[in-house]
Design an enzyme around this catalytic site. Structure first.
Site, mmCIF file in Angstrom:
data_model
loop_
_atom_site.group_PDB
_atom_site.id
_atom_site.type_symbol
_atom_site.label_atom_id
_atom_site.label_comp_id
_atom_site.label_asym_id
_atom_site.label_seq_id
_atom_site.Cartn_x
_atom_site.Cartn_y
_atom_site.Cartn_z
ATOM 1 N N LYS A 56 0.851 -1.191 0.000
ATOM 2 C CA LYS A 56 0.000 0.000 0.000
ATOM 3 C C LYS A 56 0.886 1.239 0.000
ATOM 4 C CE LYS A 56 -3.931 1.936 2.620
ATOM 5 N NZ LYS A 56 -4.794 1.735 3.795
ATOM 6 N N SER A 131 -9.568 1.619 2.749
ATOM 7 C CA SER A 131 -8.712 2.334 1.833
ATOM 8 C C SER A 131 -7.645 1.494 1.144
ATOM 9 C CB SER A 131 -8.031 3.490 2.574
ATOM 10 O OG SER A 131 -7.204 2.995 3.602
ATOM 11 N N SER A 155 -9.696 -0.729 6.859
ATOM 12 C CA SER A 155 -9.116 -0.580 5.521
ATOM 13 C C SER A 155 -8.437 -1.797 4.935
ATOM 14 C CB SER A 155 -8.131 0.580 5.506
ATOM 15 O OG SER A 155 -8.857 1.767 5.406
HETATM 16 N N1 GLN Z 1 -13.140 3.962 6.242
HETATM 17 C C1 GLN Z 1 -12.422 4.314 7.421
HETATM 18 C C2 GLN Z 1 -11.992 5.750 7.360
HETATM 19 O O1 GLN Z 1 -12.222 6.344 6.379
HETATM 20 C C3 GLN Z 1 -11.247 3.391 7.619
HETATM 21 C C4 GLN Z 1 -10.009 3.830 6.988
HETATM 22 C C5 GLN Z 1 -8.797 3.009 7.326
HETATM 23 O O2 GLN Z 1 -8.883 1.962 7.970
HETATM 24 N N2 GLN Z 1 -7.636 3.544 6.965
HETATM 25 O O3 GLN Z 1 -11.460 6.295 8.266
#
Ligand code: GLN
Length: 463
Positions: A56, A131, A155
């Protein structure tokens, strides 16, 4: 495992790179994939030796870009490796590219990438989730055997569920955060995505452990966790969970499969579940607003050409460099932390966080695995036909609890419905990842990992 042949010779490396560039054209899982940077493995011994993997784009890999899918870091190249990368390279794995994500990890679709979204390999009109959507899509499409992601509120698990693969969010602190660009430091953890359960477990075993470069990292117990009653026992979240019919069906099928295997499973409720979204978004944005203060156009990253004074330079660099969702979160975080108001929001959120932790601790005093949906729906469509940013945030309710509590969780595929995967997640007690994997292995033949249309098995890539 054929994957370890793929990087052995220059000819194979070239075939592999050509395959990925071709296959990724209409998926866009990689932000950076450069054949020239694919090196032979450092170590050729051991079960992970020679395996390519995706990373990532918020995890530092030396000499690769580290953009966090943000314009503010568009041209930033990492001068060092994250600890997790260092460990995987020692084990003989080879990072081959950087995967797409929502900018700075903020989102649930990967459409909040400054460089364009990623398409779900199962249906290109749908998102991959986020994400870590690039990592999940690259694995689901068979471009790499595994990929690293990061999980602050779901994410790793949610995109894994959307793409029909396994996604592990480890115990907070079990994997060093050194080299992971911070979103919300008390919630962030590096995780693993793979189609292969045993491989995901091996990768976790390599990357975990205390690290002097991360003060919040913990020594991982040598001894494997044991089931509380001698044999795996399960609980599941009951009540009206607001699931789509496809997810409801998959969730029920998973609970039934556990019963059919002869395990005990009983329903429980989490009374504070209705508060987890406000609590998560208060804490996550507060921490994000502090962490993202470092991107000011002065020391590194994007610098506006339009600033006359130092203050203006900073304001314009941030204004031009950050996307809308990131700005929204910085504003929200600054608001909840503003002087004199901490007790009203942040302090309250921390108190409820403690309550949530206690509710989960109670469950693991009598059972090993807590079964929860991964997300209320399957992968949704891109753009206006999908979920709004607000709806996406509300739908994070099943994943954020693992981050607020620090508990490990694994999302696993439980079938395909209407051409899209269905996922659920298992939670376990701290440092009990081995029980998550054992439980998932019990269901692996009932719910095998399916392949999306056009999937090319590893042996055909160089064959
Ligand atoms: N969807 C969540 C957020 O937007 C999780 C994001 C993540 O785990 N980086 O914060």
């Amino acid at each position: 495992m054929i994957w370890n042949e793929i990087l052995k010779t220059e000819e194979n490396r070239k075939k592999y790179a050509d395959f990925v560039s071709r296959a990724d054209k209409d998926i866009h899982s990689f932000l950076e994939f450069d054949a020239e940077k694919i090196a032979p493995p450092e170590n050729t011994e051991g079960c992970l030796a020679g395996l390519p993997f995706g990373v990532k784009d918020n995890i530092a890999v030396k000499d690769f870009k580290l953009t966090c899918a943000s314009k503010i870091l568009e041209n930033f190249v990492s001068p060092y490796n994250a600890t997790a990368i260092e460990k995987l390279e020692k084990a003989g794995c080879v990072p081959v590219g950087k995967t797409n994500m929502d900018e700075f990890g903020m989102g649930s679709s990967t459409d909040c990438s400054a460089f364009g979204g990623t398409n779900n390999p199962w249906n290109k009109e749908c998102v991959t989730g986020g994400s870590s959507g690039g990592s999940a899509a690259a694995v689901a499409a068979g471009l790499v055997p595994f990929a690293l992601g990061s999980d602050t509120g779901g994410s790793v698990r949610q995109p894994a569920a959307f793409c029909g693969v396994y996604g592990l969010k480890p115990t907070y602190g079990s994997v060093s955060r050194f080299g992971l660009v911070a979103y919300a430091s008390s919630l962030d953890v590096i995780g693993v995505v793979s189609r292969d359960l045993d491989l995901a477990e091996k990768v976790f075993e390599v990357i975990r452990g205390e690290d002097e470069k991360d003060q919040t990292s913990i020594p991982y117990p040598e001894k494997k966790a044991e089931p509380v009653n001698g044999k795996l026992s399960f609980t599941y979240l009951e009540g009206d969970l607001g699931l789509t019919p496809e997810i409801e069906k998959g969730y029920r099928a998973c609970i039934q499969a556990i019963r059919d295997r002869g395990f005990e499973i009983k329903g429980v409720q989490i009374p504070s579940l209705e508060y987890v979204i406000p609590v998560y978004y208060t804490i996550a944005t507060a921490e994000a607003s502090a962490n993202l203060a470092r991107f000011n156009g002065v020391r590194y990253g994007y610098r506006s050409k339009n600033g006359e004074t130092p203050l203006e330079l900073m304001q314009k660099s941030r204004n031009e460099g950050f996307g809308d969702e990131v700005k929204l979160r910085i504003l929200l975080g600054t608001y909840v932390l503003r002087s004199g108001f901490q007790d009203q929001y942040y302090g309250k959120a921390q108190k409820i966080r403690t309550k949530i932790i206690n509710e989960f601790k109670d469950i693991f005093s009598y059972s090993d695995i807590f079964v929860v949906p991964a997300f209320p729906s399957q992968a949704f469509r891109h753009g206006n036909a999908g979920l709004t940013q607000y709806q996406q945030k509300v739908a994070d309710k099943f994943t954020v609890t693992a981050n607020l509590t620090g508990l490990p969780a694994l999302s696993l595929p439980v079938g395909v419905d209407n051409g899209l995967p269905v996922g659920v997640q298992f939670f376990a007690d701290y440092c009990s990842e081995n029980l998550l994997f054992d439980a998932a292995r019990q269901l692996a033949d009932v719910f095998p990992v399916a392949t999306p249309p056009g999937f090319v098995p590893a042996e055909k890539i160089i064959g």
